[in-house]
Design a protein around this motif. Structure first.
Motif, PDB file in Angstrom:
ATOM      1  N   ASN A 165      56.885 -26.100  11.274  1.00  0.00           N
ATOM      2  CA  ASN A 165      57.889 -25.931  10.223  1.00  0.00           C
ATOM      3  C   ASN A 165      58.872 -27.095  10.159  1.00  0.00           C
ATOM      4  OD1 ASN A 165      57.578 -23.066   8.964  1.00  0.00           O
ATOM      5  ND2 ASN A 165      57.241 -22.786  11.151  1.00  0.00           N
ATOM      6  N   GLY A 166      58.528 -28.203  10.821  1.00  0.00           N
ATOM      7  CA  GLY A 166      59.354 -29.402  10.745  1.00  0.00           C
ATOM      8  C   GLY A 166      60.614 -29.357  11.580  1.00  0.00           C
ATOM      9  N   LEU A 167      60.682 -28.417  12.548  1.00  0.00           N
ATOM     10  CA  LEU A 167      61.871 -28.269  13.379  1.00  0.00           C
ATOM     11  C   LEU A 167      61.618 -28.819  14.773  1.00  0.00           C
ATOM     12  CD1 LEU A 167      62.766 -24.569  12.429  1.00  0.00           C
ATOM     13  CD2 LEU A 167      63.474 -26.671  11.267  1.00  0.00           C
ATOM     14  N   VAL A 168      62.702 -29.120  15.475  1.00  0.00           N
ATOM     15  CA  VAL A 168      62.605 -29.630  16.847  1.00  0.00           C
ATOM     16  C   VAL A 168      63.679 -28.960  17.703  1.00  0.00           C
ATOM     17  CG1 VAL A 168      61.691 -31.887  16.162  1.00  0.00           C
ATOM     18  CG2 VAL A 168      64.172 -31.552  16.386  1.00  0.00           C
ATOM     19  N   VAL A 169      63.481 -28.993  19.008  1.00  0.00           N
ATOM     20  CA  VAL A 169      64.499 -28.505  19.933  1.00  0.00           C
ATOM     21  C   VAL A 169      65.623 -29.533  19.997  1.00  0.00           C
ATOM     22  CG1 VAL A 169      65.029 -27.979  22.350  1.00  0.00           C
ATOM     23  CG2 VAL A 169      62.916 -27.120  21.315  1.00  0.00           C
ATOM     24  N   LEU A 170      66.834 -29.105  19.710  1.00  0.00           N
ATOM     25  CA  LEU A 170      68.000 -29.981  19.783  1.00  0.00           C
ATOM     26  C   LEU A 170      68.709 -29.862  21.124  1.00  0.00           C
ATOM     27  CD1 LEU A 170      69.572 -29.341  16.255  1.00  0.00           C
ATOM     28  CD2 LEU A 170      67.946 -31.122  16.911  1.00  0.00           C
ATOM     29  N   GLU A 171      68.596 -28.679  21.738  1.00  0.00           N
ATOM     30  CA  GLU A 171      69.333 -28.436  22.972  1.00  0.00           C
ATOM     31  C   GLU A 171      68.684 -27.282  23.740  1.00  0.00           C
ATOM     32  OE1 GLU A 171      73.611 -28.727  22.438  1.00  0.00           O
ATOM     33  OE2 GLU A 171      73.850 -26.940  23.670  1.00  0.00           O
ATOM     34  N   GLU A 172      68.292 -27.516  24.979  1.00  0.00           N
ATOM     35  CA  GLU A 172      67.765 -26.446  25.814  1.00  0.00           C
ATOM     36  C   GLU A 172      68.923 -25.702  26.460  1.00  0.00           C
ATOM     37  OE1 GLU A 172      64.880 -27.859  28.591  1.00  0.00           O
ATOM     38  OE2 GLU A 172      63.355 -28.183  27.048  1.00  0.00           O
ATOM     39  N   MET A 173      68.865 -24.381  26.436  1.00  0.00           N
ATOM     40  CA  MET A 173      69.964 -23.560  26.922  1.00  0.00           C
ATOM     41  C   MET A 173      69.725 -23.027  28.341  1.00  0.00           C
ATOM     42  SD  MET A 173      70.508 -21.515  23.329  1.00  0.00           S
ATOM     43  CE  MET A 173      71.563 -20.238  24.003  1.00  0.00           C
ATOM     44  N   MET A 174      68.597 -22.344  28.544  1.00  0.00           N
ATOM     45  CA  MET A 174      68.323 -21.761  29.857  1.00  0.00           C
ATOM     46  C   MET A 174      66.859 -21.339  29.942  1.00  0.00           C
ATOM     47  SD  MET A 174      70.179 -18.052  29.320  1.00  0.00           S
ATOM     48  CE  MET A 174      71.424 -18.705  28.202  1.00  0.00           C
ATOM     49  N   PRO A 175      66.277 -21.362  31.156  1.00  0.00           N
ATOM     50  CA  PRO A 175      64.899 -20.897  31.330  1.00  0.00           C
ATOM     51  C   PRO A 175      64.847 -19.371  31.382  1.00  0.00           C
ATOM     52  CG  PRO A 175      65.787 -21.613  33.425  1.00  0.00           C
ATOM     53  CD  PRO A 175      66.838 -21.919  32.401  1.00  0.00           C
ATOM     54  N   ILE A 176      63.728 -18.814  30.948  1.00  0.00           N
ATOM     55  CA  ILE A 176      63.530 -17.366  30.896  1.00  0.00           C
ATOM     56  C   ILE A 176      62.188 -17.015  31.537  1.00  0.00           C
ATOM     57  CG2 ILE A 176      63.163 -15.398  29.335  1.00  0.00           C
ATOM     58  CD1 ILE A 176      66.037 -16.364  29.382  1.00  0.00           C
ATOM     59  N   SER A 177      62.155 -15.901  32.260  1.00  0.00           N
ATOM     60  CA  SER A 177      60.902 -15.385  32.813  1.00  0.00           C
ATOM     61  C   SER A 177      61.036 -13.875  32.991  1.00  0.00           C
ATOM     62  CB  SER A 177      60.569 -16.065  34.150  1.00  0.00           C
ATOM     63  OG  SER A 177      61.617 -15.868  35.077  1.00  0.00           O
ATOM     64  N   ALA A 178      59.958 -13.219  33.385  1.00  0.00           N
ATOM     65  CA  ALA A 178      59.970 -11.768  33.586  1.00  0.00           C
ATOM     66  C   ALA A 178      60.662 -11.420  34.899  1.00  0.00           C
ATOM     67  CB  ALA A 178      58.546 -11.224  33.584  1.00  0.00           C
ATOM     68  N   LYS A 179      61.429 -10.331  34.890  1.00  0.00           N
ATOM     69  CA  LYS A 179      62.184  -9.892  36.060  1.00  0.00           C
ATOM     70  C   LYS A 179      61.893  -8.422  36.371  1.00  0.00           C
ATOM     71  CE  LYS A 179      64.810 -13.719  35.990  1.00  0.00           C
ATOM     72  NZ  LYS A 179      64.948 -14.710  37.077  1.00  0.00           N
ATOM     73  N   VAL A 180      62.073  -8.064  37.645  1.00  0.00           N
ATOM     74  CA  VAL A 180      62.105  -6.659  38.041  1.00  0.00           C
ATOM     75  C   VAL A 180      63.564  -6.264  38.172  1.00  0.00           C
ATOM     76  CG1 VAL A 180      61.532  -4.957  39.817  1.00  0.00           C
ATOM     77  CG2 VAL A 180      59.894  -6.772  39.260  1.00  0.00           C
ATOM     78  N   ILE A 181      63.966  -5.232  37.435  1.00  0.00           N
ATOM     79  CA  ILE A 181      65.341  -4.755  37.494  1.00  0.00           C
ATOM     80  C   ILE A 181      65.381  -3.352  38.089  1.00  0.00           C
ATOM     81  CG2 ILE A 181      66.107  -6.179  35.572  1.00  0.00           C
ATOM     82  CD1 ILE A 181      65.940  -3.711  33.773  1.00  0.00           C
ATOM     83  N   CYS A 182      66.572  -2.938  38.539  1.00  0.00           N
ATOM     84  CA  CYS A 182      66.690  -1.675  39.264  1.00  0.00           C
ATOM     85  C   CYS A 182      67.962  -0.934  38.859  1.00  0.00           C
ATOM     86  CB  CYS A 182      66.707  -1.948  40.767  1.00  0.00           C
ATOM     87  SG  CYS A 182      66.788  -0.471  41.801  1.00  0.00           S
ATOM     88  N   ASN A 183      67.843   0.381  38.751  1.00  0.00           N
ATOM     89  CA  ASN A 183      69.003   1.234  38.548  1.00  0.00           C
ATOM     90  C   ASN A 183      69.871   1.214  39.800  1.00  0.00           C
ATOM     91  OD1 ASN A 183      70.073   4.248  39.156  1.00  0.00           O
ATOM     92  ND2 ASN A 183      70.226   3.821  36.970  1.00  0.00           N
ATOM     93  N   LYS A 184      71.180   1.132  39.635  1.00  0.00           N
ATOM     94  CA  LYS A 184      72.070   0.969  40.784  1.00  0.00           C
ATOM     95  C   LYS A 184      72.107   2.196  41.691  1.00  0.00           C
ATOM     96  CE  LYS A 184      75.106  -2.644  39.029  1.00  0.00           C
ATOM     97  NZ  LYS A 184      76.498  -3.071  38.785  1.00  0.00           N
ATOM     98  N   VAL A 185      72.026   3.385  41.118  1.00  0.00           N
ATOM     99  CA  VAL A 185      72.014   4.605  41.936  1.00  0.00           C
ATOM    100  C   VAL A 185      70.694   4.723  42.691  1.00  0.00           C
ATOM    101  CG1 VAL A 185      72.141   7.131  41.903  1.00  0.00           C
ATOM    102  CG2 VAL A 185      73.636   5.783  40.413  1.00  0.00           C
ATOM    103  N   SER A 186      69.598   4.417  41.999  1.00  0.00           N
ATOM    104  CA  SER A 186      68.286   4.454  42.649  1.00  0.00           C
ATOM    105  C   SER A 186      68.224   3.473  43.810  1.00  0.00           C
ATOM    106  CB  SER A 186      67.181   4.123  41.637  1.00  0.00           C
ATOM    107  OG  SER A 186      67.159   5.056  40.588  1.00  0.00           O
ATOM    108  N   TYR A 187      68.828   2.312  43.617  1.00  0.00           N
ATOM    109  CA  TYR A 187      68.837   1.292  44.669  1.00  0.00           C
ATOM    110  C   TYR A 187      69.500   1.820  45.931  1.00  0.00           C
ATOM    111  CZ  TYR A 187      69.512  -3.298  46.852  1.00  0.00           C
ATOM    112  OH  TYR A 187      69.502  -4.361  47.717  1.00  0.00           O
ATOM    113  N   ARG A 188      70.514   2.622  45.751  1.00  0.00           N
ATOM    114  CA  ARG A 188      71.232   3.179  46.894  1.00  0.00           C
ATOM    115  C   ARG A 188      70.444   4.288  47.585  1.00  0.00           C
ATOM    116  NH1 ARG A 188      77.117   6.262  46.526  1.00  0.00           N
ATOM    117  NH2 ARG A 188      77.261   6.838  48.751  1.00  0.00           N
TER     118      ARG A 188
END
Length: 215
Positions: A165-188
């Motif tokens: 579409n004729g566009l380019v990256v002007l500025e990279e912000m941050m890398p992204i990947s898949a994460k495992v997340i956890c409920n805080k009560v369950s963690y305890r």
């Protein structure tokens, strides 16, 4: 012994996780050809629920699921009150600012118009700039083409859609990947089981990544 409930983002992450499950001998409980959304592993006492990526954080934060697997982009945008336990190192892409090459000096402009599917992330990133956020749900690449915005903020993996579409990256912000997340009560209260499960997933991730590098 209590069950663990794991919410997994449907789509690409779901496919990658299924491969990890098979690497660690836990894949027989999930029928990949089925339209079912809930599967139960009666040996390891783990229930898997498959939900839209945008809903994973909500299920985990509210305690319906103990763990979740979702992209970092969703975690940041939802701003959920959860723990991040593991970087799965797949689903990698980059948050970026993009537009036409001639707009590379966009930061010099007053009231920068930014089209994005990620208004919360965009607002935080440009917190010191004079911006107008234009929330979109569809193809954000169209916004600068049609004059709706000066730039866009979106996930970029290969950059092929931008290029087409004729566009380019002007500025990279941050890398992204898949994460495992956890409920805080369950963690305890289910710490040992959660840590044991996370270690198995980590082992499966290593095997999966090794096979990818070999192939």
């Amino acid at each position: 012994m209590e069950w663990l409930t794991v919410a997994i983002a449907k789509g690409r992450i779901e496919k990658d996780m299924n491969k990890i499950f098979y690497e660690i001998g836990m894949g027989d409980w999930i029928d990949q050809g089925s339209r079912k959304l809930v599967f139960e592993d009666h040996v390891n006492l783990i229930k898997y629920i498959f939900v839209k990526p945008v809903d994973v954080v909500t299920y985990v934060e509210k305690g319906v699921a103990d763990l979740g697997v979702v992209g970092k982009d969703v975690i940041l945008e939802q701003e959920g009150d959860v723990y991040e336990l593991l970087d799965l190192q797949f689903g990698k892409c980059t948050f970026a600012v993009a537009s036409f090459p001639q707009n590379k000096q966009f930061r010099l402009k007053n009231n920068i118009r930014i089209a994005t599917k990620y208004p919360n992330i965009t607002k935080k990133y440009f917190q010191k700039e004079d911006i107008e956020i234009i929330p979109l749900n569809g193809s954000v690449e169209l916004a600068p083409i049609m004059g709706l915005s000066d730039v866009i903020v979106d996930l970029v993996e290969t950059g092929n859609t931008l290029k087409a579409n004729g566009l380019v990256v002007l500025e990279e912000m941050m890398p992204i990947s898949a994460k495992v997340i956890c409920n805080k009560v369950s963690y305890r209260f289910q710490y040992e089981k959660i840590m044991s499960y996370t270690r198995k997933i980590s082992e499966g991730r290593e095997k999966y990544n090794e096979n990818l590098s070999i192939n």
